[in-house]
Write a protein that holds these residues in place. Sequence first.
Motif, mmCIF file in Angstrom:
data_model
loop_
_atom_site.group_PDB
_atom_site.id
_atom_site.type_symbol
_atom_site.label_atom_id
_atom_site.label_comp_id
_atom_site.label_asym_id
_atom_site.label_seq_id
_atom_site.Cartn_x
_atom_site.Cartn_y
_atom_site.Cartn_z
ATOM 1 N N ARG A 137 0.823 -1.213 0.000
ATOM 2 C CA ARG A 137 0.000 0.000 0.000
ATOM 3 C C ARG A 137 0.857 1.263 0.000
ATOM 4 N N THR A 142 0.465 1.057 -7.381
ATOM 5 C CA THR A 142 0.222 -0.309 -6.919
ATOM 6 C C THR A 142 0.339 -1.319 -8.055
ATOM 7 N N GLU A 143 -0.302 -1.037 -9.181
ATOM 8 C CA GLU A 143 -0.287 -1.979 -10.302
ATOM 9 C C GLU A 143 1.133 -2.215 -10.812
ATOM 10 N N PRO A 210 -7.394 -0.782 -1.381
ATOM 11 C CA PRO A 210 -8.371 -1.864 -1.565
ATOM 12 C C PRO A 210 -7.977 -3.109 -0.774
ATOM 13 N N ALA A 214 -11.511 -6.850 -3.707
ATOM 14 C CA ALA A 214 -11.078 -5.732 -4.551
ATOM 15 C C ALA A 214 -9.594 -5.843 -4.883
ATOM 16 N N LEU A 215 -8.758 -6.162 -3.884
ATOM 17 C CA LEU A 215 -7.329 -6.308 -4.155
ATOM 18 C C LEU A 215 -7.060 -7.600 -4.913
ATOM 19 N N ASP A 217 -8.975 -8.958 -7.104
ATOM 20 C CA ASP A 217 -9.321 -8.673 -8.500
ATOM 21 C C ASP A 217 -8.216 -7.862 -9.186
ATOM 22 N N LYS A 218 -7.578 -6.979 -8.437
ATOM 23 C CA LYS A 218 -6.481 -6.185 -8.994
ATOM 24 C C LYS A 218 -5.303 -7.094 -9.344
ATOM 25 N N ALA A 221 -6.178 -8.816 -12.504
ATOM 26 C CA ALA A 221 -6.090 -7.885 -13.632
ATOM 27 C C ALA A 221 -4.638 -7.634 -14.042
ATOM 28 N N CYS A 222 -3.720 -7.753 -13.094
ATOM 29 C CA CYS A 222 -2.297 -7.560 -13.396
ATOM 30 C C CYS A 222 -1.663 -8.798 -14.034
#
Length: 249
Positions: A137, A142-143, A210, A214-215, A217-218, A221-222
Amino acid sequence: MSVTVDKSEARVRQMFGEISGRYDLMNHLLSGGVDYYWRWRTIRAVAPKGTAPILDVCTGTGDLAIAYWNAGRGQIPVMATDFTPEMLRLAEGKRDRQMGKKIADGAASLTFQEADTQHLPFEADQFQIVSVAFGLRNVTNTELGIKEMMRVSQPGGRVAILEFSMPTNPLFNVVYRNYFKYVLPRIGQLLAKNKQSAYDYLPASVSEFPYGKALADKLTACGLINVTFTPLTFGIATLYVGQKPGTAV
């Protein structure tokens, strides 16, 4: 209403440099010692296999890196990075006191290196595990940090993220949020005085970041696959695990 937290590299580096001398004390005190258990759960869930090296990023004073070195029984090299020099000096001192003689006698290396998680100085496809404890964090992008952790993982390697989250039980959530927002900053600032108000930053950064699905899913997505997340200690912390696509060579 959400808050906007200043996570610029210069601000975060200065803040953690200022509190480095009391960082371990504050972590253990403010978590009631539960941080030891969280690291144990991380290593048990994402255990070392074989002899490929392990990387711990945003390592701070090196607790998770040292725990991984011990989990590998001194047979697996561990690299740890952080971009705060004051933290790294403390981590190196810890290493030298705890396992310096073993390393000198031929055990695997435990190396600390100054580096930004957004721009890791390693070739791709190197590490069987890339871990981070309570540091993601604080990464400005972050991504980009997640993608860098995945890039340096071996195909089939695992990314382990231990991070603060918020309790899901409504009553406990209210109590915890009040403690986190009003009590913790006062204790922290009293014991670890700093110009950057680090213990005001802590609850603000956790509230903004997140967590849970939520995290997870991130992470997906990465590009990570088989992503799971496990709340710990009533959801105060959460362990996220993802895998880099491909098969280990």
